[in-house]
Design an enzyme around this catalytic site. Structure first.
Site, PDB file in Angstrom:
ATOM      1  N   GLU A 116      -7.210   4.432   7.750  1.00  0.00           N
ATOM      2  CA  GLU A 116      -6.949   5.835   7.383  1.00  0.00           C
ATOM      3  C   GLU A 116      -8.149   6.448   6.676  1.00  0.00           C
ATOM      4  OE1 GLU A 116      -3.170   5.205   5.426  1.00  0.00           O
ATOM      5  OE2 GLU A 116      -2.284   4.723   7.372  1.00  0.00           O
ATOM      6  N   GLY A 149       2.966  -1.094   4.257  1.00  0.00           N
ATOM      7  CA  GLY A 149       2.950   0.334   3.951  1.00  0.00           C
ATOM      8  C   GLY A 149       4.372   0.842   3.731  1.00  0.00           C
ATOM      9  N   GLY A 201       2.342   2.476  10.851  1.00  0.00           N
ATOM     10  CA  GLY A 201       3.267   3.605  10.728  1.00  0.00           C
ATOM     11  C   GLY A 201       3.912   4.022  12.034  1.00  0.00           C
ATOM     12  N   ASN A 222       0.868  -1.172   0.000  1.00  0.00           N
ATOM     13  CA  ASN A 222       0.000   0.000   0.000  1.00  0.00           C
ATOM     14  C   ASN A 222       0.907   1.224   0.000  1.00  0.00           C
ATOM     15  OD1 ASN A 222      -1.835   2.013   0.386  1.00  0.00           O
ATOM     16  ND2 ASN A 222      -2.520   1.345   2.415  1.00  0.00           N
ATOM     17  N   TRP A 223       1.033   1.828  -1.177  1.00  0.00           N
ATOM     18  CA  TRP A 223       1.955   2.961  -1.298  1.00  0.00           C
ATOM     19  C   TRP A 223       1.371   4.239  -0.688  1.00  0.00           C
ATOM     20  CZ3 TRP A 223       3.809   2.208  -7.109  1.00  0.00           C
ATOM     21  CH2 TRP A 223       4.720   1.144  -7.145  1.00  0.00           C
ATOM     22  N   LYS A 224       0.079   4.211  -0.342  1.00  0.00           N
ATOM     23  CA  LYS A 224      -0.579   5.390   0.246  1.00  0.00           C
ATOM     24  C   LYS A 224      -0.316   6.619  -0.639  1.00  0.00           C
ATOM     25  CE  LYS A 224      -0.394   3.120   4.695  1.00  0.00           C
ATOM     26  NZ  LYS A 224      -0.305   3.194   6.150  1.00  0.00           N
ATOM     27  N   HIS A 232      -9.824   0.625   4.947  1.00  0.00           N
ATOM     28  CA  HIS A 232      -8.565   0.962   5.628  1.00  0.00           C
ATOM     29  C   HIS A 232      -8.851   1.982   6.732  1.00  0.00           C
ATOM     30  CE1 HIS A 232      -4.488   2.236   6.396  1.00  0.00           C
ATOM     31  NE2 HIS A 232      -4.057   1.199   5.690  1.00  0.00           N
ATOM     32  N   GLU A 242      -5.195  -4.959  10.491  1.00  0.00           N
ATOM     33  CA  GLU A 242      -4.212  -3.900  10.698  1.00  0.00           C
ATOM     34  C   GLU A 242      -4.561  -3.118  11.966  1.00  0.00           C
ATOM     35  OE1 GLU A 242      -2.306  -2.785   6.621  1.00  0.00           O
ATOM     36  OE2 GLU A 242      -4.084  -1.560   6.907  1.00  0.00           O
ATOM     37  N   SER A 288       3.479  -1.867  10.516  1.00  0.00           N
ATOM     38  CA  SER A 288       4.926  -1.855  10.799  1.00  0.00           C
ATOM     39  C   SER A 288       5.599  -3.195  10.508  1.00  0.00           C
ATOM     40  CB  SER A 288       5.196  -1.403  12.234  1.00  0.00           C
ATOM     41  OG  SER A 288       4.727  -0.084  12.434  1.00  0.00           O
TER      42      SER A 288
HETATM   43  P1  13P Z   1       2.873   0.479   7.698  1.00  0.00           P
HETATM   44  O1  13P Z   1       3.447  -0.787   7.131  1.00  0.00           O
HETATM   45  O2  13P Z   1       3.578   1.714   7.201  1.00  0.00           O
HETATM   46  O3  13P Z   1       2.729   0.425   9.177  1.00  0.00           O
HETATM   47  O4  13P Z   1       1.383   0.609   7.090  1.00  0.00           O
HETATM   48  C1  13P Z   1       0.533  -0.474   7.159  1.00  0.00           C
HETATM   49  C2  13P Z   1      -0.670  -0.161   6.367  1.00  0.00           C
HETATM   50  O5  13P Z   1      -1.459   0.684   6.728  1.00  0.00           O
HETATM   51  C3  13P Z   1      -0.863  -0.884   5.106  1.00  0.00           C
HETATM   52  O6  13P Z   1      -2.134  -0.684   4.606  1.00  0.00           O
END
Ligand code: 13P
Length: 245
Positions: free
Chosen positions: A91, A228, A167, A5-7, A89, A161, A207
């Protein structure tokens, strides 16, 4: 299964380079499924690669077409060879107030268009500290995912998650992950049946990196990861991929 997930990261040049790097370094095992959830604007470029890495979208709006300024439909994504979408998600739940009802509509819309779903669930630290986490995740699944047919749940994967691990550099322990994943697996079995439960991939995200991936992937009910930050360099992501069972 391993998903990136490159966000809201990278520019077009960096995204193409990263995709090139993945093509060169990810182990080409037929049993491995790779999905890259890229920002919308990179999809036209990435769709030119005719690769075994699936293209995914991080979002869409669950209407066929019409007056939804700024939104993107599933049909528009399918034109760019998008094969999977990320739904639920944290977020999007938190920053964009996505409700369980909207998430449910997205699940239905994606499946109706034969696009695969990666359904995200996860609890806050507050919920975990009050020992409500198993119940909370079960409710998220019941509210937005478990209405789908047995045939359609097989087109879905579930990504657990925990919000407190995203993160933050703070990964859930293997005990915490296994407890949740086995609970999710049992919920699928209760709702559908045991065979179906075994066929739905349950991914861990939060993470996850090249140092902890081996331990996480060795949990009996972990079928892969949703990555992520560590998916933003070829080296890290490919090291993680090499630790898939
Ligand atoms: P991180 O791997 O940066 O913690 O993010 C996880 C995530 O939200 C993947 O969708």
């Amino acid at each position: 299964m391993l998903a990136a997930n490159w966000k809201m990261n990278l520019n077009l040049h960096e995204a193409s380079e990263l995709f090139d790097g993945f093509l060169e370094t990810l182990p080409a095992q037929e049993s491995n499924r790779y999905v890259i959830f890229a920002p919308y604007v990179f999809l036209p470029q990435l769709s030119l690669y005719n690769s075994s890495i699936e293209l995914g979208a991080q979002n869409f709006y669950p209407a066929e077409k019409g007056a939804y300024t700024g939104e993107i439909s599933i049909s528009q994504l399918k034109e760019l060879h998008v094969k999977a979408v990320l739904i639920g998600h944290s977020e999007r739940r938190i920053h964009f107030s996505e409700s369980n009802e909207l998430i449910k509509q997205k699940v239905d819309c994606a499946l109706a268009h034969e696009v695969k779903v990666v359904f995200c669930c996860g609890e806050s630290l507050e919920i975990r500290d009050s020992n409500e986490h198993l119940h909370f995740i079960n409710e998220q699944l019941k509210d937005s995912l478990f209405h789908v047919s047995k045939e359609n749940i097989l087109n879905c994967s579930i990504a657990y998650e925990p919000i407190w691990a995203i993160g933050t550099g703070r990964t859930a322990s293997c005990e915490q992950i296994e407890e949740m994943h086995s609970s999710i697996r049992s919920s699928i079995a209760n709702q559908y049946d045991q065979t179906t439960a075994q066929s739905v991939a349950i991914l861990y995200g939060g993470s996850c990196n090249s140092k902890n991936a081996k331990d996480i992937f060795s949990c009996p009910n972990v079928d892969g990861g949703l990555i992520g930050g560590a998916s933003l360099t070829t080296e890290e992501f490919s090291l993680i991929a090499h630790q898939l069972n």
